[in-house]
Design a protein around this motif. Structure first.
Motif, PDB file in Angstrom:
ATOM      1  N   LYS A 108     -20.658 -17.015 -24.125  1.00  0.00           N
ATOM      2  CA  LYS A 108     -19.190 -17.058 -24.153  1.00  0.00           C
ATOM      3  C   LYS A 108     -18.611 -15.752 -24.714  1.00  0.00           C
ATOM      4  O   LYS A 108     -17.544 -15.321 -24.304  1.00  0.00           O
ATOM      5  CB  LYS A 108     -18.717 -18.254 -24.995  1.00  0.00           C
ATOM      6  N   THR A 109     -19.376 -15.145 -25.635  1.00  0.00           N
ATOM      7  CA  THR A 109     -18.881 -13.896 -26.227  1.00  0.00           C
ATOM      8  C   THR A 109     -18.675 -12.852 -25.132  1.00  0.00           C
ATOM      9  O   THR A 109     -17.646 -12.176 -25.074  1.00  0.00           O
ATOM     10  CB  THR A 109     -19.891 -13.357 -27.263  1.00  0.00           C
ATOM     11  N   ASP A 209     -12.423 -18.779 -29.966  1.00  0.00           N
ATOM     12  CA  ASP A 209     -13.819 -19.174 -29.800  1.00  0.00           C
ATOM     13  C   ASP A 209     -14.038 -20.440 -30.631  1.00  0.00           C
ATOM     14  O   ASP A 209     -13.424 -20.601 -31.681  1.00  0.00           O
ATOM     15  CB  ASP A 209     -14.727 -18.037 -30.285  1.00  0.00           C
ATOM     16  N   GLU A 210     -14.928 -21.302 -30.171  1.00  0.00           N
ATOM     17  CA  GLU A 210     -15.151 -22.588 -30.850  1.00  0.00           C
ATOM     18  C   GLU A 210     -13.814 -23.301 -31.032  1.00  0.00           C
ATOM     19  O   GLU A 210     -13.449 -23.742 -32.137  1.00  0.00           O
ATOM     20  CB  GLU A 210     -15.813 -22.381 -32.217  1.00  0.00           C
ATOM     21  N   GLY A 519     -22.453 -19.947 -33.904  1.00  0.00           N
ATOM     22  CA  GLY A 519     -22.242 -18.778 -33.066  1.00  0.00           C
ATOM     23  C   GLY A 519     -23.518 -18.046 -32.713  1.00  0.00           C
ATOM     24  O   GLY A 519     -23.490 -17.012 -32.065  1.00  0.00           O
TER      25      GLY A 519
HETATM   26 MG    MG Z   1     -20.580 -18.349 -29.446  1.00  0.00          MG
END
Ligand code: MG
Ligand code: ADP
Length: 926
Positions: A108-109, A209-210, A519
């Motif tokens: 996803k990063t 994110d998250e 992460g």
């Molecule tokens: Mg991540």
């Protein structure tokens, strides 16, 4: 079945969306051969080209395919990673302001770089939001290689940074930081007194994110900045000695004749409105007493700009000593902290209103009068929920491995649609059915047996727990069993990320709470690239040796990777179900990344809280029906399903709680927007003349209407009263009575006009004397400070209201409706008080020179910014409250007791032991 029916609709919408995205993927892929031929400089030049095209009017949507293709090509060169097609899908969904659900390890990063780059082309800034500072720094540096290669600037926003550093971070095209820090910056930006002190520059686009952790788990607690506005203790005590020296006048002077005074005095009282007015004699006497005490320079008046707050304190002291009576308006009681405290008595019901305080310094003045410790009030200075902060962005998007179970809430509360992005390679994880035991002991025994078997086989295990207590239990059990393991509980983000990265090595046992090592994905056989990266820093080796070592490590890793795969991949073991299915899914998602194999199993017992409360009876009756012997577990689809339905129940209850919080916060939110907008307008305006004139008009209209009501006739007017208040309170001499006598016919409107005209004229005179350009900064500071103090008091009032409102339920009233209605009323009062206060200060202030004015403006600004014990309250990653204290105390002074404060002479040594005189230390007047 309705559920499958719904899934079908939802599923088909998702499919349709993906189908349209796939068409764009074809375009992006088609550009690849062309961009591969560009050299680095040509590729980088694309960024400027895109920016120019946007300036020329092209939309981001039109640029998407090309921009994504450039990012992918850049990533291949700068990071040796080529975005997978599914990452392009995820990137498009983010660009469209949606949540992309992508499993752990799907990258996803890297996915986010696509929409981040595209949206940063506008120059309006893109914020990437992470759950902790470690991830903000890691991702900014990691992805920074790509952004910088493409000619974009990247900043990191961290709590410890100075204002200048933060401004620089926000000025970058792309900024990384945590939700807490963005939110606090926003609040702080709305507390500054100068435009140049703001750090943010608008809220354009955020990718969270998250996103489930931030917008759901952490959304239960708002961000709060609290602190003590200036400590005026010494001033209250000093004023308390002044008040008794002034005497009350008996009888009122008739403004026409000047007669009616029975005994002259320093002030008059208006019991009805609870107000005090100083008479002319009172002004002179007060000035003399204050100057004798050294509180004002000799020859200076109460209306000098430097003395604004002093007048305020004097009036508070007079009200405290003459209008507020012990055992009638308040009682003195033993407080919780041991000392005495002032408790207000409700004037209608006679009930004690513990915890409530009078505003405008009155409470402290009463404390001074009674010799009670003057409480340095810890006030909420600003607060916001994440819901309301993130709704401020022009566009919002999010990514997580687990959004689907909360899709409804995301759409309901944030208007965010969830897109389920297919995995790059389909996961081979086997999620086994729950095993439910009758007792906790049996449950743990079974779990430990499973862990032992994995370890002996060489299969890595991740033991997931939902709390630190639970991870300690398992830790103890494993110690007893002599099974080597590591325990992580989300306390040291950076170190834990390193450990989790290696949690996939053969035979590893890792216990982790759900946030630990977040992460970071778990690679089977361990993360060899991290180790190789560390090699680069090893100076004892030359490049050739390093290369050799890297090759050796990679070969070794490949062997272990294969070994772990044949043993079944990463095994997930858990000994309790979380209240939320989503958190369980997060845990499971740690295994089976990028097409890996793996397995998961939950060991439960009838004693688990969730079972006891929600599913116990049902599961127990199933167990009984099946005639289960002790020590054996039940393992059946029907059990897992009833646990799931218990979780749904809890989830929906939690959703309701969050929605409630939000509904209450919405009221404050609308008001906050009004206040912040006003503050911004005040700070940005070159001239405030118009704004202040309209405040003045409103203020004098209200005032006049108290004496001369709308559409009234002369018999109903109280012209004498109006003249008196204008003269004594506003220093305006207006011969209204004479005018009425001489004029043929005057209406109430005519009176109003006259008063307003007179007020404008008095102010215009003042401006003419000092020059408008010299006045504006002073006006600005007076306005800001007045808004701020009233807003803070309003926040406490709302808080008090919210806490008490549930009691209204007894009176058959709708608490929420009541809250809204009263909050609205209170807000009206806030605006009125600010309006009156500002008008009064600006009308009555007496100015000799422009330097004096500049100094007064600076003094107000300093006062506004001087806040002690600044405390930041934010949710922890589990959603509970966490408190961070910024400064110990403002001046590093230990507080003295009330007794010490009162008894010490101004020239005596200070009892704190500083060696300074009292008046230069704790007794210093501010
Ligand atoms: Mg991540
Ligand atoms: P997530 O946040 O989705 O769990 P990460 O962004 O942490 O995943 O990425 C997991 C790993 O996958 C990282 O080590 C990253 O380098 C790798 N990765 C991601 N995308 C790619 C890609 N397109 N090609 C190769 N490796 C990738």
């Amino acid at each position: 079945m309705p559920i499958t029916f719904l899934t079908k609709i939802f599923g088909s919408r998702n499919d349709r969306l993906l189908k349209t995205y796939r068409k764009t993927i074809a375009q992006i892929n088609a550009l690849e051969p062309q961009y591969e031929k560009l050299d680095d400089a040509q590729l980088t030049a694309k960024t400027q080209e895109f920016k120019d095209r946007i300036t020329a009017g092209e939309t981001l949507d039109a640029l998407l395919a090309e921009a994504f293709a450039v990012v992918r090509e850049g990533s291949k060169r700068a990071m040796k990673m080529r975005h997978f097609d599914v990452q392009l899908l995820g990137g498009m969904s983010l660009h469209n302001g949606k949540i992309s659900e992508m499993g752990t390890g799907e990258g996803k990063t890297l996915t986010s770089t696509l929409p981040v780059y595209l949206n940063a082309l506008t120059g309006n800034g893109v914020h990437v939001v992470t759950v902790n500072d470690y991830l903000a720094s890691r991702d900014a540096r990691w992805m920074g290689k790509l952004y910088e290669f493409l000619g974009m600037t990247v900043g990191i926003n961290l709590p410890a940074m100075s204002r200048e550093e933060k401004q620089a971070a926000y000025r970058c095209d792309i900024t990384y930081g945590t939700n807490n820090e963005y939110g606090f910056d926003y609040l702080r930006d709305n507390m500054v007194y100068e435009v140049s002190d703001r750090v943010q520059r608008g809220l354009n686009f955020a990718i969270i994110d998250e996103v489930d952790s931030i917008l759901i788990d952490e959304a239960r607690t708002p961000l709060i900045i609290s602190g003590q506005a200036e400590d005026h203790t010494a001033m209250y005590i000093a004023m308390n000695t002044v008040a008794p020296e002034l005497t009350k006048q008996e009888g009122e002077a008739d403004p026409r004749t000047g007669e009616g005074v029975i005994k002259p005095g320093d002030f008059t009282l208006d019991e009805k409105t609870q107000q005090v007015f100083l008479t002319e004699q009172g002004h002179e006497n007060a000035e003399r007493i204050l100057s004798n005490l050294g509180l004002i320079p000799e020859g200076s008046t109460l209306y000098d700009p430097a003395n604004i707050t002093l007048v305020h304190h004097l009036y508070a002291a007079l009200r405290a000593s003459h209008l507020y009576h012990r055992d009638q308006h308040y009682v003195v009681q033993d407080g919780e902290s041991g000392g005495k405290e002032i408790v207000i008595v409700d004037e209608f019901t006679g009930r004690l209103m513990s915890g409530r305080r009078w505003s405008d310094g009155l409470h402290q003045a009463v404390e001074a009068k009674e010799g009670v410790q003057i409480q340095a009030e810890n006030q909420t200075l600003a607060s916001i929920t994440f819901q309301n902060y993130f709704r401020l962005y022009a566009k919002l998007a999010g990514m997580t491995g687990t959004a689907n179970t909360e899709a409804f809430e995301f759409s309901e509360i944030y208007g965010l649609e969830t897109t389920i992005i297919p995995p790059n390679r389909v996961s081979m994880r086997e999620d086994q059915l729950d095993r439910v035991y009758k007792t906790t002991r049996e449950k743990y025994e079974a779990a430990i047996k499973d862990i032992r078997e994995c370890h002996e086989r060489g299969q890595p295990v991740l033991v997931g727990t939902t709390s630190i207590e639970n991870s300690e239990i398992i830790d103890q059990l494993l110690i007893k069993e002599k099974l080597p393991h590591q325990v992580l509980n989300a306390k040291q983000h950076a170190r834990e990320a390193d450990i989790v990265a290696q949690a996939g090595k053969p035979g590893m046992i890792t216990i982790a709470t759900n946030m630990a090592g977040r992460g970071t994905d778990i690679v089977l056989g361990g993360n060899v690239e991290k180790i190789i990266e560390a090699l680069q820093a090893d100076d004892s080796m030359d490049d050739i040796a390093r290369e050799k070592e890297a090759t050796r490590l990679r070969a070794e890793w490949a062997k272990e990777h294969e070994q772990v795969k044949t043993l079944g991949g990463l095994r997930i073991i858990a000994t309790e179900r979380h209240e939320s299915r989503r958190i369980d899914n997060q845990l499971r998602g740690r295994s089976g990344r990028q097409g890996d194999n793996g397995s998961s199993r939950f060991y439960l017992s009838l004693d688990d809280p969730l079972m006891r409360i929600f599913a116990g009876e049902r599961v127990k009756s199933i167990m009984d029906r099946l005639k289960m012997p002790d020590g054996e577990a039940i393992e059946a689809g029907i059990v897992s399903r009833s646990i799931e339905s218990a979780q749904r129940k809890v989830e929906s209850r939690n959703f309701d709680t969050r929605k409630q919080l939000l509904e209450y916060d919405d009221v404050a939110n609308d008001q906050r927007k009004v206040i912040y907008q006003q503050r911004n307008d005040i700070m940005d305006a070159a001239s405030l003349t118009g704004q202040i004139a309209s405040l003045r008009e409103g203020c004098f209209t209200d005032l006049t209407r108290q004496y001369v009501p709308v559409e009234s006739v002369e018999e109903q007017w109280d012209i004498a009263g109006l003249e008196k208040v204008l003269r004594e309170e506003w220093l305006i001499d207006l011969p209204l009575a004479k005018d009425i006598e001489s004029a043929s016919a005057m209406t109430d409107e005519d009176i109003l006009e006259k008063v307003i005209a007179a007020a404008h004229a008095v102010f215009a005179d003042k401006l003419a004397q000092i020059g408008e350009e010299n006045f504006v900064q002073f006006e600005r500071m007076v306005l800001l400070q007045s808004i701020d103090t009233h807003w803070r008091e309003h926040l406490s009032a709302l808080d008090y209201l919210r806490k008490g409102i549930h009691l209204r339920g007894y009176a058959q009233k709708q608490p929420k409706q009541e809250y809204k209605r009263e909050a609205f009323e209170l807000f009206g009062q806030l605006l009125d008080s600010a309006k009156n206060e500002v008008t009064k200060t600006l009308m009555t202030v007496r100015i000799q020179s422009s330097e004096e004015l500049t100094q007064a403006a600076e003094a107000i600004e300093n006062r506004g910014e001087r806040i002690a014990n600044v405390t930041y309250t934010a949710p922890t990653e589990t959603g509970e409250e966490e408190v961070r204290i910024e400064e110990e105390t403002q001046r590093g002074l230990k507080p003295l007791t009330a007794e010490q404060m009162q008894r010490t002479g101004r020239n005596d040594p200070c009892p704190c032991g500083s060696g300074k005189k009292f008046k230069q230390c704790h007794g210093k007047l501010k």
